[in-house]
Design a protein around this motif. Structure first.
Motif, PDB file in Angstrom:
ATOM      1  N   LYS A 185     -37.677 -34.919  19.801  1.00 23.03           N
ATOM      2  CA  LYS A 185     -36.825 -34.181  20.735  1.00 23.03           C
ATOM      3  C   LYS A 185     -35.390 -34.657  20.635  1.00 23.03           C
ATOM      4  CE  LYS A 185     -40.304 -32.975  24.207  1.00 23.03           C
ATOM      5  NZ  LYS A 185     -40.751 -33.175  25.621  1.00 23.03           N
ATOM      6  N   ASN A 186     -35.196 -35.979  20.506  1.00 25.09           N
ATOM      7  CA  ASN A 186     -33.851 -36.536  20.381  1.00 25.09           C
ATOM      8  C   ASN A 186     -33.192 -36.059  19.093  1.00 25.09           C
ATOM      9  OD1 ASN A 186     -31.663 -38.346  21.130  1.00 25.09           O
ATOM     10  ND2 ASN A 186     -32.359 -39.652  19.460  1.00 25.09           N
ATOM     11  N   ARG A 187     -33.967 -36.042  17.988  1.00 24.17           N
ATOM     12  CA  ARG A 187     -33.431 -35.562  16.720  1.00 24.17           C
ATOM     13  C   ARG A 187     -33.020 -34.098  16.811  1.00 24.17           C
ATOM     14  NH1 ARG A 187     -37.811 -37.997  12.372  1.00 24.17           N
ATOM     15  NH2 ARG A 187     -36.914 -40.089  12.139  1.00 24.17           N
ATOM     16  N   SER A 188     -33.863 -33.307  17.486  1.00 29.23           N
ATOM     17  CA  SER A 188     -33.559 -31.877  17.616  1.00 29.23           C
ATOM     18  C   SER A 188     -32.289 -31.662  18.418  1.00 29.23           C
ATOM     19  CB  SER A 188     -34.729 -31.152  18.305  1.00 29.23           C
ATOM     20  OG  SER A 188     -35.888 -31.234  17.527  1.00 29.23           O
ATOM     21  N   GLN A 189     -32.122 -32.458  19.487  1.00 27.63           N
ATOM     22  CA  GLN A 189     -30.920 -32.339  20.302  1.00 27.63           C
ATOM     23  C   GLN A 189     -29.688 -32.766  19.520  1.00 27.63           C
ATOM     24  OE1 GLN A 189     -30.863 -31.093  23.611  1.00 27.63           O
ATOM     25  NE2 GLN A 189     -28.707 -30.989  23.033  1.00 27.63           N
ATOM     26  N   VAL A 190     -29.816 -33.875  18.781  1.00 25.85           N
ATOM     27  CA  VAL A 190     -28.709 -34.363  17.965  1.00 25.85           C
ATOM     28  C   VAL A 190     -28.342 -33.337  16.900  1.00 25.85           C
ATOM     29  CG1 VAL A 190     -28.107 -36.051  16.159  1.00 25.85           C
ATOM     30  CG2 VAL A 190     -29.083 -36.830  18.330  1.00 25.85           C
ATOM     31  N   LEU A 191     -29.343 -32.743  16.283  1.00 27.26           N
ATOM     32  CA  LEU A 191     -29.116 -31.748  15.236  1.00 27.26           C
ATOM     33  C   LEU A 191     -28.387 -30.528  15.795  1.00 27.26           C
ATOM     34  CD1 LEU A 191     -29.647 -30.995  12.269  1.00 27.26           C
ATOM     35  CD2 LEU A 191     -31.812 -29.995  13.012  1.00 27.26           C
ATOM     36  N   ARG A 203     -28.214 -23.234   6.543  1.00 25.35           N
ATOM     37  CA  ARG A 203     -28.718 -24.022   5.415  1.00 25.35           C
ATOM     38  C   ARG A 203     -28.247 -25.470   5.520  1.00 25.35           C
ATOM     39  NH1 ARG A 203     -33.058 -23.745   2.573  1.00 25.35           N
ATOM     40  NH2 ARG A 203     -32.665 -21.943   1.235  1.00 25.35           N
ATOM     41  N   GLU A 204     -27.010 -25.690   5.917  1.00 24.68           N
ATOM     42  CA  GLU A 204     -26.504 -27.054   6.100  1.00 24.68           C
ATOM     43  C   GLU A 204     -27.264 -27.758   7.213  1.00 24.68           C
ATOM     44  OE1 GLU A 204     -21.907 -26.049   4.677  1.00 24.68           O
ATOM     45  OE2 GLU A 204     -22.416 -26.197   6.816  1.00 24.68           O
ATOM     46  N   LYS A 205     -27.622 -27.018   8.242  1.00 19.93           N
ATOM     47  CA  LYS A 205     -28.421 -27.580   9.328  1.00 19.93           C
ATOM     48  C   LYS A 205     -29.798 -28.002   8.822  1.00 19.93           C
ATOM     49  CE  LYS A 205     -30.110 -26.509  13.993  1.00 19.93           C
ATOM     50  NZ  LYS A 205     -30.155 -25.489  15.084  1.00 19.93           N
ATOM     51  N   GLU A 206     -30.415 -27.191   7.966  1.00 25.91           N
ATOM     52  CA  GLU A 206     -31.716 -27.531   7.390  1.00 25.91           C
ATOM     53  C   GLU A 206     -31.622 -28.789   6.534  1.00 25.91           C
ATOM     54  OE1 GLU A 206     -33.622 -23.021   6.975  1.00 25.91           O
ATOM     55  OE2 GLU A 206     -32.566 -23.932   5.298  1.00 25.91           O
ATOM     56  N   VAL A 207     -30.548 -28.894   5.752  1.00 28.59           N
ATOM     57  CA  VAL A 207     -30.341 -30.087   4.919  1.00 28.59           C
ATOM     58  C   VAL A 207     -30.149 -31.316   5.795  1.00 28.59           C
ATOM     59  CG1 VAL A 207     -28.764 -31.209   3.288  1.00 28.59           C
ATOM     60  CG2 VAL A 207     -29.413 -28.811   2.948  1.00 28.59           C
ATOM     61  N   LYS A 209     -31.192 -31.787   8.852  1.00 25.49           N
ATOM     62  CA  LYS A 209     -32.458 -32.116   9.525  1.00 25.49           C
ATOM     63  C   LYS A 209     -33.315 -33.011   8.630  1.00 25.49           C
ATOM     64  CE  LYS A 209     -36.656 -29.987  11.447  1.00 25.49           C
ATOM     65  NZ  LYS A 209     -37.587 -30.652  10.514  1.00 25.49           N
ATOM     66  N   LEU A 210     -33.443 -32.661   7.380  1.00 24.63           N
ATOM     67  CA  LEU A 210     -34.253 -33.452   6.450  1.00 24.63           C
ATOM     68  C   LEU A 210     -33.605 -34.792   6.151  1.00 24.63           C
ATOM     69  CD1 LEU A 210     -35.305 -30.566   4.039  1.00 24.63           C
ATOM     70  CD2 LEU A 210     -36.740 -31.721   5.728  1.00 24.63           C
ATOM     71  N   LEU A 211     -32.286 -34.800   6.133  1.00 23.24           N
ATOM     72  CA  LEU A 211     -31.572 -36.062   5.870  1.00 23.24           C
ATOM     73  C   LEU A 211     -31.829 -37.081   6.972  1.00 23.24           C
ATOM     74  CD1 LEU A 211     -27.989 -36.526   4.524  1.00 23.24           C
ATOM     75  CD2 LEU A 211     -28.631 -37.669   6.644  1.00 23.24           C
ATOM     76  N   ILE A 212     -31.754 -36.642   8.239  1.00 23.35           N
ATOM     77  CA  ILE A 212     -31.950 -37.595   9.335  1.00 23.35           C
ATOM     78  C   ILE A 212     -33.427 -37.966   9.496  1.00 23.35           C
ATOM     79  CG2 ILE A 212     -29.881 -36.861  10.560  1.00 23.35           C
ATOM     80  CD1 ILE A 212     -31.587 -35.268  12.465  1.00 23.35           C
ATOM     81  N   GLU A 213     -34.322 -37.232   8.820  1.00 27.23           N
ATOM     82  CA  GLU A 213     -35.734 -37.624   8.779  1.00 27.23           C
ATOM     83  C   GLU A 213     -35.996 -38.648   7.686  1.00 27.23           C
ATOM     84  OE1 GLU A 213     -37.978 -34.072   8.317  1.00 27.23           O
ATOM     85  OE2 GLU A 213     -37.633 -33.377  10.385  1.00 27.23           O
ATOM     86  N   GLY A 214     -34.936 -38.966   6.911  1.00 25.84           N
ATOM     87  CA  GLY A 214     -35.059 -39.992   5.878  1.00 25.84           C
ATOM     88  C   GLY A 214     -35.364 -39.471   4.493  1.00 25.84           C
ATOM     89  N   LYS A 215     -35.285 -38.166   4.293  1.00 25.48           N
ATOM     90  CA  LYS A 215     -35.579 -37.592   2.982  1.00 25.48           C
ATOM     91  C   LYS A 215     -34.420 -37.840   2.020  1.00 25.48           C
ATOM     92  CE  LYS A 215     -39.431 -35.296   4.129  1.00 25.48           C
ATOM     93  NZ  LYS A 215     -39.581 -35.708   5.533  1.00 25.48           N
ATOM     94  N   ASN A 216     -34.751 -38.106   0.735  1.00 22.14           N
ATOM     95  CA  ASN A 216     -33.714 -38.224  -0.288  1.00 22.14           C
ATOM     96  C   ASN A 216     -33.405 -36.839  -0.857  1.00 22.14           C
ATOM     97  OD1 ASN A 216     -35.698 -37.604  -2.280  1.00 22.14           O
ATOM     98  ND2 ASN A 216     -36.251 -39.774  -2.459  1.00 22.14           N
ATOM     99  N   ASN A 217     -32.443 -36.787  -1.786  1.00 23.56           N
ATOM    100  CA  ASN A 217     -32.006 -35.486  -2.311  1.00 23.56           C
ATOM    101  C   ASN A 217     -33.142 -34.703  -2.961  1.00 23.56           C
ATOM    102  OD1 ASN A 217     -29.508 -36.136  -1.409  1.00 23.56           O
ATOM    103  ND2 ASN A 217     -28.523 -36.275  -3.413  1.00 23.56           N
ATOM    104  N   GLN A 218     -33.966 -35.412  -3.735  1.00 29.22           N
ATOM    105  CA  GLN A 218     -35.069 -34.735  -4.417  1.00 29.22           C
ATOM    106  C   GLN A 218     -36.066 -34.164  -3.408  1.00 29.22           C
ATOM    107  OE1 GLN A 218     -37.013 -37.085  -7.400  1.00 29.22           O
ATOM    108  NE2 GLN A 218     -38.543 -35.538  -7.867  1.00 29.22           N
TER     109      GLN A 218
END
Length: 257
Positions: A185-191, A203-207, A209-218
Motif C-alpha cells: 500500500k505504501n509503495r502504491s501511494q508513493v508511486l 509506461r514510465e510509471k510501470e517502469v 513500479k518495477l524498479l522500486i520492487e527491486g527489479k533490474n533492467n533485464q
C-alpha cells in the motif's frame, strides 16, 4: 481429551511434519500444504482449513480437499446455521471428533446430516481450532466416509501435538503477510504521488513500479515485454524529470517525499 499415554507415537513422522510445514514462507500456500502433509499423518477423505481475522471473520476462501465450491457455498449460505457440531466445538482449545459430540442414532436423521454431510460422504469428522495467545487464527476439520474407520484418540492426540507448531507458524505468516500488505500500500501511494508530481507517463510509471520492487533492467524488460534499450530510455526520462542521476538517488527521492 482422554489419556493417550498408552499410544505409541510416531515421533519421526511428527517431527518431519513440523519441519516440512515450518518451511512454508507464504501464507497463501500454508493451508494447502499443511493439509497435504497432514493427510500423510492422519488419513482423511475430505478436509478444510479456515483462516480468521482479529474479529473472527473468515479470511478469503478456505482451502478444501474433496469439498466442492458448490458444497462450500451451500454451507456458507445455509447449513452453517444448523451445524450442531459447530455450535458445540467452534473456538475450543482441545481437538474433538463428531462421534464424541453427537449421538449418531439421532444425528444421522437431522436435516444437516441427511441433506449435507451424508450426501457428501462426510460421515465422521474431527478437528481442532488453532489459537495464538487466545486469538483464533484458524480451524481445521477432517472428514471420513462411513466405510472408513472413525478417527481415533491417537488422531486427536496428533492434532494436539502439532497445533502449537501450527499456531506459531501461522501467527508468523500472518504478521509477515500484513506487513507485506502495508508495504505494498505504501509503495502504491508513493508511486501515485511520484507519477503525479513529476508527470510520468503510464509506461514510465510501470517502469518505476518495477524498479522500486527491486527489479533490474533485464527483469523490467521481461515483465513489460520490451527491450532493455527501451527500459534504459524510460529510466533516462524518469531521471530527467525527477532531476536525479541514479536508481539510488531516485529511490531516496521518492520515499523521502
Amino acid at each position: 481429551m482422554q489419556n493417550n499415554s498408552n499410544y505409541k507415537i510416531d515421533w519421526e513422522n511428527i517431527f518431519e511434519f513440523i519441519y516440512e510445514t515450518g518451511k512454508i514462507t507464504n501464507l497463501n500456500n500454508y493451508s494447502y500444504y499443511f493439509l497435504q502433509k497432514l493427510n500423510e499423518l492422519i488419513p482423511f477423505y475430505a478436509a478444510n482449513f479456515f483462516l480468521f481475522d482479529e474479529n473472527e471473520e473468515i479470511v478469503n476462501s478456505p482451502v478444501c480437499f474433496n469439498v466442492s465450491e458448490q458444497n462450500l457455498t451451500a454451507y456458507n449460505n445455509y447449513y452453517y446455521k444448523i451445524d450442531s457440531i459447530r455450535e458445540i466445538a467452534f473456538n475450543k482449545i482441545e481437538p474433538s471428533r463428531s462421534s464424541d459430540l453427537m449421538d449418531y442414532t439421532k444425528w444421522v436423521n437431522t436435516e444437516y446430516f441427511t441433506d449435507f454431510l451424508g450426501k457428501n460422504h462426510l460421515y465422521y469428522s474431527c478437528g481442532i481450532d488453532i489459537h495464538h495467545q487466545k486469538r483464533l487464527l484458524g480451524t481445521i476439520s477432517l472428514f471420513r466416509d462411513q466405510n472408513d474407520n472413525d478417527f481415533s484418540l491417537k488422531d486427536l492426540l496428533y492434532l494436539k501435538l502439532i497445533s502449537q507448531q501450527c499456531s506459531n507458524q501461522l501467527n508468523k505468516l500472518i504478521i509477515i503477510n500484513n506487513l507485506e500488505i502495508k508495504i505494498q500500500k505504501n509503495r502504491s501511494q508513493v508511486l501515485d504521488n511520484t507519477s503525479h508530481k513529476f508527470q510520468l507517463t503510464e509506461r514510465e510509471k510501470e517502469v518505476l513500479k518495477l524498479l522500486i520492487e527491486g527489479k533490474n533492467n533485464q527483469e523490467i524488460a521481461q515483465n513489460l515485454f520490451i527491450s532493455i534499450n527501451t527500459v534504459k530510455k524510460h529510466l533516462s526520462h524518469i531521471f530527467n524529470k525527477t532531476e536525479v542521476n541514479s536508481r539510488t538517488e531516485l529511490v531516496s527521492l521518492i520515499f523521502r517525499h
